[in-house]
Design a protein around this motif. Structure first.
Motif, short mmCIF file in Angstrom:
data_model
loop_
_atom_site.label_atom_id
_atom_site.label_comp_id
_atom_site.label_asym_id
_atom_site.label_seq_id
_atom_site.Cartn_x
_atom_site.Cartn_y
_atom_site.Cartn_z
N MET A 1 38.51 48.53 41.91
CA MET A 1 39.32 47.75 40.96
C MET A 1 38.48 47.41 39.74
N LYS A 2 38.94 47.86 38.58
CA LYS A 2 38.17 47.64 37.35
C LYS A 2 38.82 46.51 36.55
N LEU A 3 38.02 45.50 36.22
CA LEU A 3 38.53 44.36 35.45
C LEU A 3 37.91 44.38 34.05
N GLU A 4 38.73 44.07 33.06
CA GLU A 4 38.24 44.03 31.69
C GLU A 4 38.36 42.62 31.13
N GLU A 5 37.43 42.29 30.22
CA GLU A 5 37.38 40.94 29.64
C GLU A 5 38.69 40.57 28.95
N LYS A 6 39.36 41.58 28.37
CA LYS A 6 40.62 41.30 27.66
C LYS A 6 41.72 40.83 28.61
N ASN A 7 41.55 41.09 29.90
CA ASN A 7 42.56 40.69 30.89
C ASN A 7 42.24 39.34 31.54
N LEU A 8 41.19 38.68 31.05
CA LEU A 8 40.82 37.37 31.59
C LEU A 8 41.87 36.33 31.19
N ILE A 9 42.42 35.64 32.16
CA ILE A 9 43.46 34.62 31.90
C ILE A 9 42.82 33.24 31.78
N VAL A 10 41.96 32.92 32.73
CA VAL A 10 41.36 31.58 32.74
C VAL A 10 39.99 31.66 33.41
N LYS A 11 39.07 30.82 32.93
CA LYS A 11 37.73 30.76 33.52
C LYS A 11 37.46 29.34 33.97
N ARG A 12 37.10 29.17 35.21
CA ARG A 12 36.78 27.85 35.77
C ARG A 12 35.28 27.81 36.10
N ALA A 13 34.83 26.65 36.57
CA ALA A 13 33.41 26.49 36.89
C ALA A 13 32.95 27.47 37.96
N TYR A 14 33.85 27.81 38.89
CA TYR A 14 33.42 28.64 40.04
C TYR A 14 34.18 29.96 40.17
N LYS A 15 35.10 30.26 39.24
CA LYS A 15 35.86 31.51 39.35
C LYS A 15 36.40 31.94 37.99
N SER A 16 36.71 33.24 37.89
CA SER A 16 37.40 33.81 36.73
C SER A 16 38.67 34.47 37.24
N VAL A 17 39.78 34.30 36.50
CA VAL A 17 41.07 34.83 36.94
C VAL A 17 41.55 35.88 35.94
N TYR A 18 41.90 37.06 36.47
CA TYR A 18 42.32 38.18 35.64
C TYR A 18 43.74 38.62 35.99
N LYS A 19 44.43 39.17 35.00
CA LYS A 19 45.71 39.84 35.24
C LYS A 19 45.41 41.32 35.34
N CYS A 20 45.84 41.94 36.44
CA CYS A 20 45.52 43.35 36.67
C CYS A 20 46.73 44.05 37.28
N ASP A 21 47.40 44.89 36.50
CA ASP A 21 48.61 45.58 36.96
C ASP A 21 49.62 44.57 37.49
N ASP A 22 49.95 44.67 38.79
CA ASP A 22 50.95 43.77 39.36
C ASP A 22 50.32 42.62 40.13
N CYS A 23 49.04 42.34 39.85
CA CYS A 23 48.36 41.26 40.58
C CYS A 23 47.62 40.31 39.64
N ILE A 24 47.31 39.16 40.24
CA ILE A 24 46.33 38.23 39.68
C ILE A 24 45.09 38.39 40.55
N VAL A 25 43.92 38.56 39.93
CA VAL A 25 42.69 38.72 40.70
C VAL A 25 41.77 37.54 40.40
N LYS A 26 41.46 36.78 41.45
CA LYS A 26 40.52 35.66 41.33
C LYS A 26 39.15 36.17 41.76
N VAL A 27 38.20 36.14 40.84
CA VAL A 27 36.84 36.57 41.14
C VAL A 27 35.95 35.33 41.19
N PHE A 28 35.36 35.08 42.35
CA PHE A 28 34.56 33.88 42.55
C PHE A 28 33.10 34.13 42.19
N ASN A 29 32.44 33.10 41.69
CA ASN A 29 31.04 33.23 41.28
C ASN A 29 30.16 33.59 42.48
#
Length: 251
Positions: A1-29
């Motif tokens: 799964m390839k994530l791009e900075e332009k697809n970043l929706i929100v950044k929190r202290a411990y995770k970044s959330v991306y929109k990717c195709d038909d999903c939301i991907v939460k990537v934890f620190n």
């Protein structure tokens, strides 16, 4: 799964959330507990099994060595955005919001963690409260009725997505437990009160009316859930939450 900075929706202290195709991907620190990631996925899957129409877990994976959860994407606006841009219809939005919370709380999921156990752990772990205050809070918690309703734990309008057809969907089930609906309402009230006391009061009035619950009963939970919220160590909320704990008249 390839994530791009332009697809970043929100950044929190411990995770970044991306929109990717038909999903939301939460990537934890890196360093975020692996058990917390799997627990969020498990909570969500268990709530799915109640029949509530929520975004479904699609995958738990690793991306660049970091744990991530892929969850079904639901298109729409947050109810928070709609409330803030259309304040004249606030009461109507709030009625729908409370109805949705009561729909969630009408469900049961016997394998979800118990709310009272979670609250007790959070209070016991607080370094900002002395032993006497922790004891008084735990004594109050123990005296409160134990129920087994599905409770979101962070039920606020930013976690409600409204689709084009008006259908509302609840997202972000990381804090879900089975427990007392009035404790869950007390947490929602506090989350509103952190931003706007009048909106919080409107919420509590409608929740108590629609659920036929005494306002005083929900208020008995406030010092307990304020202490639990304090455990999240948000410095911006600390003084506000400490006031809720300090004003308690323990009997």
């Amino acid at each position: 799964m390839k994530l791009e900075e332009k697809n970043l929706i929100v950044k929190r202290a411990y995770k970044s959330v991306y929109k990717c195709d038909d999903c939301i991907v939460k990537v934890f620190n890196e360093g975020h507990p692996k058990s917390d990631v799997f627990n969020e996925a498990l909570n969500t899957a268990r709530v799915e099994e109640t029949g509530l129409d929520i975004p479904k877990v699609k995958e738990v994976t690793q991306i660049d060595g970091k744990w991530a959860i892929a969850i079904e994407y639901k298109a729409g606006k947050t109810l928070e955005d709609m409330m803030e841009s259309d304040m004249k219809n606030l009461e109507k939005y709030m009625e729908d919001f409370v109805d949705l919370q009561l729909q969630v709380q009408s469900k049961k999921s016997p394998l979800l963690k118990g709310m009272k156990d979670k609250l007790a752990r959070q209070i016991n772990g607080l370094k900002d409260l002395d032993a006497t205050t922790r004891y008084e809070l735990l004594t109050r918690l123990e005296s409160m009725p134990k129920h087994n309703k599905v409770c979101h734990g962070d039920f606020n309008p930013s976690n409600v997505i409204v689709g084009k057809n008006g259908k509302m969907t609840v997202v972000d089930w990381a804090h879900a437990t089975q427990g007392n609906a009035s404790a869950d309402a007390a947490m929602t009230y506090l989350l509103f009160a952190l931003k706007d006391q009048k909106v919080a009061d409107l919420y509590l009035k409608l929740f108590c009316k629609k659920s036929d619950t005494a306002m005083q009963y929900v208020q008995q939970w406030l010092p307990i859930v304020a202490a639990a919220q304090l455990s999240k160590e948000n410095e911006l909320e600390k003084d506000f939450l400490m006031r809720w704990i300090d004003v308690v008249d323990y009997q």
